[in-house]
Enzyme design. Structure first.
Site, PDB file in Angstrom:
ATOM      1  N   GLU A 107     -35.492   2.135 -16.743  1.00 24.82           N
ATOM      2  CA  GLU A 107     -34.820   0.824 -16.677  1.00 24.82           C
ATOM      3  C   GLU A 107     -35.791  -0.294 -17.032  1.00 24.82           C
ATOM      4  O   GLU A 107     -35.430  -1.237 -17.743  1.00 24.82           O
ATOM      5  CB  GLU A 107     -34.262   0.603 -15.269  1.00 24.82           C
ATOM      6  CG  GLU A 107     -33.078   1.505 -14.957  1.00 24.82           C
ATOM      7  CD  GLU A 107     -32.643   1.433 -13.499  1.00 24.82           C
ATOM      8  OE1 GLU A 107     -31.474   1.710 -13.239  1.00 24.82           O
ATOM      9  OE2 GLU A 107     -33.476   1.122 -12.624  1.00 24.82           O
ATOM     10  N   LYS A 125     -26.157  -8.018  -2.605  1.00 26.26           N
ATOM     11  CA  LYS A 125     -27.506  -7.762  -3.148  1.00 26.26           C
ATOM     12  C   LYS A 125     -28.384  -9.012  -3.153  1.00 26.26           C
ATOM     13  O   LYS A 125     -29.573  -8.924  -3.431  1.00 26.26           O
ATOM     14  CB  LYS A 125     -27.408  -7.224  -4.575  1.00 26.26           C
ATOM     15  CG  LYS A 125     -26.540  -5.974  -4.742  1.00 26.26           C
ATOM     16  CD  LYS A 125     -27.175  -4.789  -4.090  1.00 26.26           C
ATOM     17  CE  LYS A 125     -26.412  -3.499  -4.261  1.00 26.26           C
ATOM     18  NZ  LYS A 125     -26.298  -3.009  -5.604  1.00 26.26           N
TER      19      LYS A 125
HETATM   20  C1  5RP Z   1     -31.081   2.586 -10.255  1.00 23.44           C
HETATM   21  C2  5RP Z   1     -31.010   1.144  -9.932  1.00 23.44           C
HETATM   22  C3  5RP Z   1     -29.665   0.562  -9.668  1.00 23.44           C
HETATM   23  O1  5RP Z   1     -29.465  -0.495 -10.545  1.00 23.44           O
HETATM   24  C4  5RP Z   1     -29.620   0.052  -8.254  1.00 23.44           C
HETATM   25  O2  5RP Z   1     -29.928   1.135  -7.403  1.00 23.44           O
HETATM   26  C5  5RP Z   1     -28.249  -0.532  -7.924  1.00 23.44           C
HETATM   27  O3  5RP Z   1     -27.299   0.493  -7.872  1.00 23.44           O
HETATM   28  P1  5RP Z   1     -25.772   0.213  -7.553  1.00 23.44           P
HETATM   29  O4  5RP Z   1     -25.224  -0.551  -8.712  1.00 23.44           O
HETATM   30  O5  5RP Z   1     -25.183   1.589  -7.422  1.00 23.44           O
HETATM   31  O6  5RP Z   1     -25.691  -0.565  -6.274  1.00 23.44           O
HETATM   32  O7  5RP Z   1     -31.988   0.440  -9.875  1.00 23.44           O
HETATM   33  O8  5RP Z   1     -32.417   3.016 -10.368  1.00 23.44           O
END
Ligand code: 5RP
Length: 235
Positions: A107, A125
């Site tokens: 990522e 978040k």
């Molecule tokens: C994966 C990530 C995801 O973006 C993060 O965990 C958020 O996940 P979600 O959209 O399922 O809440 O960093 O490595």
């Protein structure tokens, strides 16, 4: 709206940034998956065409192919117009914790290679200060206990009071979880990370740390799903 509906609203709002002909970084996790599915719908309906996706995980690659989003092999990519990805935490300066899904290395590589990174999240978040979500740190399996001690020391030196560093294991709890790149993840419970830039620099300097989940200076657009739909904020 539920968190799931907020994620959906954020994912759909991100589609408005997409234009035909773009090369798109495709993030990982449940919110990014909603974006990939919505993108597949737009391609099917003909509202978008000529999109090339660059997935950040095997799971996202599988999903993209499933829903009809064409992929380009990452080694053929010259430039990426836009990456859309989720996050585990976002603060007021658009600093992120990522890696809850163990995909942080890919990522970060793809976000860093993109003209624009847009982050899509539900409002749970958003945080005042990073650190309630345990910070994922991807490490080489070789001598990982030595690396874990160095990670602990680095976080302490950066002002984290009592870091708790644990090796992430697979669902059944027996074996260490392996990332797509074959590395381990150390989850670092910090409660609060008082100086994310300093922590990021200290972690990056540890031999054995492949990448850490602090994304600083990468996200320029934040799309937050909330009870009114989705808000787009620019850094
Ligand atoms: C994966 C990530 C995801 O973006 C993060 O965990 C958020 O996940 P979600 O959209 O399922 O809440 O960093 O490595």
């Amino acid at each position: 709206m539920s968190a799931a509906q907020q994620k959906q609203a954020a994912a759909e709002a991100a589609l408005e940034l997409v234009e035909s002909g773009m090369t798109l970084g495709l993030g990982s996790g449940s919110t990014a998956e909603l974006f990939v599915k919505a993108l597949g719908e737009m391609l099917k309906s003909g509202e978008l065409s000529d999109i090339q996706g660059v997935p950040t995980s095997k799971a996202t690659a599988d999903l993209a192919l499933d829903v009809g989003v064409p992929l380009i092999p990452v080694d053929h990519v010259q430039r990426i117009d836009l990456t859309v990805d989720g996050a585990d935490e976002v603060d007021g300066q658009f600093r992120l914790i990522k890696g809850g899904g163990a995909c942080l290395l890919r990522e970060k590589i793809i976000a860093n290679a993109s003209d624009l990174m847009a982050v899509i999240v539900d409002e749970t978040k958003l945080v005042r200060e990073l650190g309630a979500f345990p910070l994922p740190v991807e490490v080489d399996p070789f001598a990982f206990t030595i690396t874990a001690k160095k990670v602990f020391d680095a976080l302490r030196a950066s002002g984290v009071k009592s870091p708790d560093v644990t090796l992430r294991r697979r669902g059944d709890g027996t074996e260490p979880l392996l990332t797509d790149g074959g590395n381990y993840i150390l989850d670092c419970a910090c409660e609060r990370i008082p100086d994310p830039e300093d922590a990021a620099e200290r972690l990056a300097n540890i031999p054995g740390v492949v990448e850490h989940g602090l994304f600083i200076g990468l996200a320029r657009l934040l799309i937050v799903g909330d009870d009114d739909g989705a808000k787009v904020m620019e850094v």
